[in-house]
Scaffold this motif. Structure first.
Motif, PDB file in Angstrom:
ATOM      1  N   ALA A  48       7.567 -11.549  18.839  1.00 23.04           N
ATOM      2  CA  ALA A  48       6.679 -12.349  19.671  1.00 23.04           C
ATOM      3  C   ALA A  48       5.763 -13.264  18.863  1.00 23.04           C
ATOM      4  O   ALA A  48       5.585 -13.081  17.653  1.00 23.04           O
ATOM      5  N   ALA A  49       5.173 -14.226  19.580  1.00 26.34           N
ATOM      6  CA  ALA A  49       4.041 -14.971  19.036  1.00 26.34           C
ATOM      7  C   ALA A  49       2.832 -14.043  19.041  1.00 26.34           C
ATOM      8  O   ALA A  49       2.675 -13.205  19.935  1.00 26.34           O
ATOM      9  N   ALA A  50       1.964 -14.200  18.062  1.00 24.67           N
ATOM     10  CA  ALA A  50       0.771 -13.350  17.946  1.00 24.67           C
ATOM     11  C   ALA A  50      -0.471 -14.221  17.865  1.00 24.67           C
ATOM     12  O   ALA A  50      -0.687 -14.918  16.878  1.00 24.67           O
ATOM     13  N   ASP A  51      -1.270 -14.191  18.925  1.00 24.40           N
ATOM     14  CA  ASP A  51      -2.511 -14.953  18.983  1.00 24.40           C
ATOM     15  C   ASP A  51      -3.699 -14.000  19.043  1.00 24.40           C
ATOM     16  O   ASP A  51      -3.558 -12.828  19.407  1.00 24.40           O
ATOM     17  N   THR A  52      -4.860 -14.503  18.709  1.00 16.37           N
ATOM     18  CA  THR A  52      -6.082 -13.697  18.667  1.00 16.37           C
ATOM     19  C   THR A  52      -7.161 -14.354  19.515  1.00 16.37           C
ATOM     20  O   THR A  52      -7.283 -15.580  19.507  1.00 16.37           O
ATOM     21  N   PHE A  53      -7.923 -13.551  20.232  1.00 20.48           N
ATOM     22  CA  PHE A  53      -9.051 -14.114  20.979  1.00 20.48           C
ATOM     23  C   PHE A  53     -10.353 -13.414  20.598  1.00 20.48           C
ATOM     24  O   PHE A  53     -10.384 -12.231  20.260  1.00 20.48           O
ATOM     25  N   HIS A  54     -11.427 -14.195  20.643  1.00 21.61           N
ATOM     26  CA  HIS A  54     -12.782 -13.713  20.391  1.00 21.61           C
ATOM     27  C   HIS A  54     -13.647 -14.155  21.565  1.00 21.61           C
ATOM     28  O   HIS A  54     -13.634 -15.327  21.940  1.00 21.61           O
ATOM     29  N   ILE A  55     -14.400 -13.225  22.143  1.00 20.02           N
ATOM     30  CA  ILE A  55     -15.315 -13.548  23.234  1.00 20.02           C
ATOM     31  C   ILE A  55     -16.706 -13.069  22.844  1.00 20.02           C
ATOM     32  O   ILE A  55     -16.889 -11.888  22.494  1.00 20.02           O
ATOM     33  N   ARG A  56     -17.663 -13.974  22.892  1.00 17.91           N
ATOM     34  CA  ARG A  56     -19.055 -13.643  22.556  1.00 17.91           C
ATOM     35  C   ARG A  56     -19.910 -13.825  23.803  1.00 17.91           C
ATOM     36  O   ARG A  56     -20.002 -14.930  24.339  1.00 17.91           O
ATOM     37  N   ILE A  57     -20.515 -12.727  24.243  1.00 13.47           N
ATOM     38  CA  ILE A  57     -21.334 -12.719  25.450  1.00 13.47           C
ATOM     39  C   ILE A  57     -22.802 -12.633  25.038  1.00 13.47           C
ATOM     40  O   ILE A  57     -23.175 -11.767  24.239  1.00 13.47           O
ATOM     41  N   THR A  58     -23.633 -13.489  25.603  1.00 14.35           N
ATOM     42  CA  THR A  58     -25.066 -13.479  25.302  1.00 14.35           C
ATOM     43  C   THR A  58     -25.852 -13.346  26.588  1.00 14.35           C
ATOM     44  O   THR A  58     -25.721 -14.170  27.513  1.00 14.35           O
ATOM     45  N   GLY A  59     -26.644 -12.278  26.668  1.00 16.19           N
ATOM     46  CA  GLY A  59     -27.502 -12.049  27.824  1.00 16.19           C
ATOM     47  C   GLY A  59     -28.957 -11.996  27.398  1.00 16.19           C
ATOM     48  O   GLY A  59     -29.401 -12.768  26.541  1.00 16.19           O
ATOM     49  N   LYS A  60     -29.692 -11.063  27.954  1.00 11.92           N
ATOM     50  CA  LYS A  60     -31.100 -10.863  27.614  1.00 11.92           C
ATOM     51  C   LYS A  60     -31.331  -9.375  27.446  1.00 11.92           C
ATOM     52  O   LYS A  60     -31.133  -8.594  28.380  1.00 11.92           O
ATOM     53  N   GLY A  61     -31.692  -8.974  26.249  1.00  3.52           N
ATOM     54  CA  GLY A  61     -31.893  -7.566  25.978  1.00  3.52           C
ATOM     55  C   GLY A  61     -33.236  -7.060  26.465  1.00  3.52           C
ATOM     56  O   GLY A  61     -34.099  -7.824  26.906  1.00  3.52           O
ATOM     57  N   GLY A  62     -33.382  -5.740  26.359  1.00  2.00           N
ATOM     58  CA  GLY A  62     -34.648  -5.136  26.757  1.00  2.00           C
ATOM     59  C   GLY A  62     -34.542  -3.626  26.814  1.00  2.00           C
ATOM     60  O   GLY A  62     -33.560  -3.022  26.361  1.00  2.00           O
ATOM     61  N   HIS A  63     -35.540  -3.001  27.399  1.00  3.31           N
ATOM     62  CA  HIS A  63     -35.592  -1.547  27.488  1.00  3.31           C
ATOM     63  C   HIS A  63     -34.535  -1.049  28.477  1.00  3.31           C
ATOM     64  O   HIS A  63     -34.392  -1.579  29.581  1.00  3.31           O
ATOM     65  N   ALA A  64     -33.809  -0.016  28.071  1.00  2.21           N
ATOM     66  CA  ALA A  64     -32.741   0.513  28.922  1.00  2.21           C
ATOM     67  C   ALA A  64     -33.278   1.150  30.193  1.00  2.21           C
ATOM     68  O   ALA A  64     -32.534   1.301  31.174  1.00  2.21           O
ATOM     69  N   ALA A  65     -34.572   1.509  30.220  1.00  2.98           N
ATOM     70  CA  ALA A  65     -35.181   2.067  31.428  1.00  2.98           C
ATOM     71  C   ALA A  65     -35.594   0.984  32.421  1.00  2.98           C
ATOM     72  O   ALA A  65     -35.978   1.292  33.557  1.00  2.98           O
ATOM     73  N   ARG A  66     -35.522  -0.288  32.001  1.00  2.00           N
ATOM     74  CA  ARG A  66     -35.893  -1.397  32.883  1.00  2.00           C
ATOM     75  C   ARG A  66     -34.777  -2.444  32.911  1.00  2.00           C
ATOM     76  O   ARG A  66     -34.951  -3.598  32.496  1.00  2.00           O
ATOM     77  N   PRO A  67     -33.586  -2.039  33.371  1.00  2.00           N
ATOM     78  CA  PRO A  67     -32.444  -2.963  33.348  1.00  2.00           C
ATOM     79  C   PRO A  67     -32.662  -4.212  34.193  1.00  2.00           C
ATOM     80  O   PRO A  67     -32.053  -5.249  33.933  1.00  2.00           O
ATOM     81  N   HIS A  68     -33.558  -4.107  35.191  1.00  2.00           N
ATOM     82  CA  HIS A  68     -33.807  -5.263  36.044  1.00  2.00           C
ATOM     83  C   HIS A  68     -34.537  -6.382  35.304  1.00  2.00           C
ATOM     84  O   HIS A  68     -34.566  -7.521  35.772  1.00  2.00           O
ATOM     85  N   ASP A  69     -35.121  -6.062  34.149  1.00  2.00           N
ATOM     86  CA  ASP A  69     -35.784  -7.078  33.339  1.00  2.00           C
ATOM     87  C   ASP A  69     -34.839  -7.687  32.298  1.00  2.00           C
ATOM     88  O   ASP A  69     -35.268  -8.504  31.480  1.00  2.00           O
ATOM     89  N   THR A  70     -33.593  -7.268  32.310  1.00  2.00           N
ATOM     90  CA  THR A  70     -32.615  -7.742  31.326  1.00  2.00           C
ATOM     91  C   THR A  70     -31.470  -8.472  32.022  1.00  2.00           C
ATOM     92  O   THR A  70     -31.357  -8.455  33.250  1.00  2.00           O
ATOM     93  N   VAL A  71     -30.640  -9.104  31.220  1.00  2.00           N
ATOM     94  CA  VAL A  71     -29.339  -9.600  31.677  1.00  2.00           C
ATOM     95  C   VAL A  71     -28.318  -8.883  30.793  1.00  2.00           C
ATOM     96  O   VAL A  71     -28.115  -9.254  29.628  1.00  2.00           O
ATOM     97  N   ASP A  72     -27.711  -7.838  31.325  1.00  2.00           N
ATOM     98  CA  ASP A  72     -26.975  -6.851  30.527  1.00  2.00           C
ATOM     99  C   ASP A  72     -25.567  -7.349  30.149  1.00  2.00           C
ATOM    100  O   ASP A  72     -24.683  -7.462  31.012  1.00  2.00           O
ATOM    101  N   PRO A  73     -25.325  -7.610  28.858  1.00  2.00           N
ATOM    102  CA  PRO A  73     -23.983  -8.058  28.447  1.00  2.00           C
ATOM    103  C   PRO A  73     -22.954  -6.936  28.421  1.00  2.00           C
ATOM    104  O   PRO A  73     -21.755  -7.194  28.434  1.00  2.00           O
TER     105      PRO A  73
END
Length: 388
Positions: A182-207
């Motif tokens: 087969a042909a062999a290709d590679t993919f890279h995906i970089r997701i950027t959100g907004k980090g923060g405290h895991a107890a306050r997920p509503h204040d983050t944008v969780d990647p």
């Protein structure tokens, strides 16, 4: 006709070459010790011309036959893998973190055996171009050698290669017309959100949540977008993110491979993958970037050469020892570039039950080397017979 007697007599010598090469695995284009050893043997055999330094450490050696005729190319790969060896053999790798885990040491020994026989007998017309190639695993040494002009420089008319095959019947030859790898290709995906405290997920944008959904969505390309008759693999192989249990990270990285045989399927994958990445970025309120790297093209055997190679293989292994219509393999091989440049064929030579290639316990079976070398020798003699 079984294994050529003269080549059978070289069995111990070929095993010695192979086991020495096994101790000095090298990566990519940096096959300096390997190339030096190969060049020394070729000079001893009395080849007519030796061209070194192609694709940095690649070699093309020429053996002249008897009388005018075309040039046939025979290729062996020389590089190893970045794997720590676990075979326990006496001739294990002396290069830490590197080993011959794919049998390229054996491929090189087989071609050296054929070279010695062909240089002694010269029972063929035209010429043989012996191609010793670095960087099959990484770096596309086959492409580099083609780009540096070996096909035109040496007037190569057709080209052939063998790869060992763990799990296939010992001494059997396996090939097919058309796509074999087969042909062999590679993919890279970089997701950027907004980090923060895991107890306050509503204040983050969780990647992380976006990444989990995205990985599953990518599989719908296989299950819902491609024709079920078209072969396709999409494998996510890496997800990297986060540092501890109570922090939602800002970024996530996804990596994987795509295997195809058909260009239209490849185009479909790129299109749908971009749409899925963009859609997830919008639906989760973050950003996501896709980088798609096109790698080795499919390895496609030419019909006439594949059929001829299977016929010659039958002389060595017997008709029952040849499967001329195997299923395609989803692995990839940079011999594909040589087959794009010239007609030819790629075959797999069964080495019996063993650890699979790319495994730390894999070891090439030295007993198949005379079989592979005999195939190469008879291929030349049959393809370019001396005129009566």
């Amino acid at each position: 006709m079984p294994v050529v007697n003269r080549i059978a007599d070289m069995s111990a010598e070929m095993a010695g070459w192979r086991q020495h090469l096994h101790t000095i695995p090298e990566l990519g284009l940096e096959c300096h010790k390997t190339a030096r050893f190969v060049a020394e043997r070729l000079r001893e055999f009395g080849v007519d011309a030796l061209h070194e330094g192609i694709a940095k450490t690649g070699i093309v050696a020429i053996i002249e036959g008897r009388g005018e005729g075309p040039t046939i190319g025979l290729r062996a790969d020389m590089d190893g893998l970045p794997i720590t060896e676990e075979t326990g053999v006496a001739y294990a790798s002396t290069h830490e973190g590197k080993m011959h885990a794919c049998g390229h040491d054996g491929h090189t020994a087989m071609l050296l055996g054929a070279a010695k026989y062909l240089a002694e007998t010269r029972n063929f017309a035209g010429r043989v171009a012996l191609i010793f190639q670095p960087a099959e695993e990484f770096g596309g040494g086959g492409e580099v050698m083609v780009q540096e002009g070996i096909m035109d420089q040496f007037d190569i008319d057709q080209v052939f290669a063998i790869h060992n095959a763990p799990g296939k019947v010992f001494g059997s030859f396996n090939t097919r017309t058309g796509p074999i790898m087969a042909a062999a290709d590679t993919f890279h995906i970089r997701i950027t959100g907004k980090g923060g405290h895991a107890a306050r997920p509503h204040d983050t944008v969780d990647p992380v949540v976006a990444a989990c959904s995205l990985v599953q969505a990518l599989q719908t390309i296989v299950s819902r977008n491609r024709n079920p008759l078209d072969q396709l693999v999409i494998s996510v192989t890496q997800i990297h993110t986060g540092t501890t249990d109570n922090v939602i990270p800002s970024e996530c990285y996804i990596n994987g491979t795509v295997r195809t045989f058909d260009n239209a399927v490849q185009v479909l994958v790129v299109k749908r993958m971009q749409e899925i990445v963009d859609g997830h970025a919008a639906s989760f309120g973050l950003t996501a970037e896709l980088e798609f790297e096109f790698g080795y093209p499919p390895t496609v055997n030419h019909a006439a050469q594949a059929e001829f190679a299977a016929e010659v293989a039958g002389e060595v292994a017997g008709e029952a020892g040849v499967n001329p219509d195997i299923d395609p393999v989803m692995g990839a091989e940079d011999f594909s570039y040589m087959l794009e440049a010239r007609p030819g064929a790629y075959l797999m030579l069964g080495q019996g039950e063993s650890a699979g290639v790319h495994h730390p316990k894999y070891n090439f079976n030295d007993e198949i080397a005379p079989i592979g070398a005999s195939f190469f020798a008879r291929l030349v003699e049959r393809a370019q017979p001396v005129s009566a």
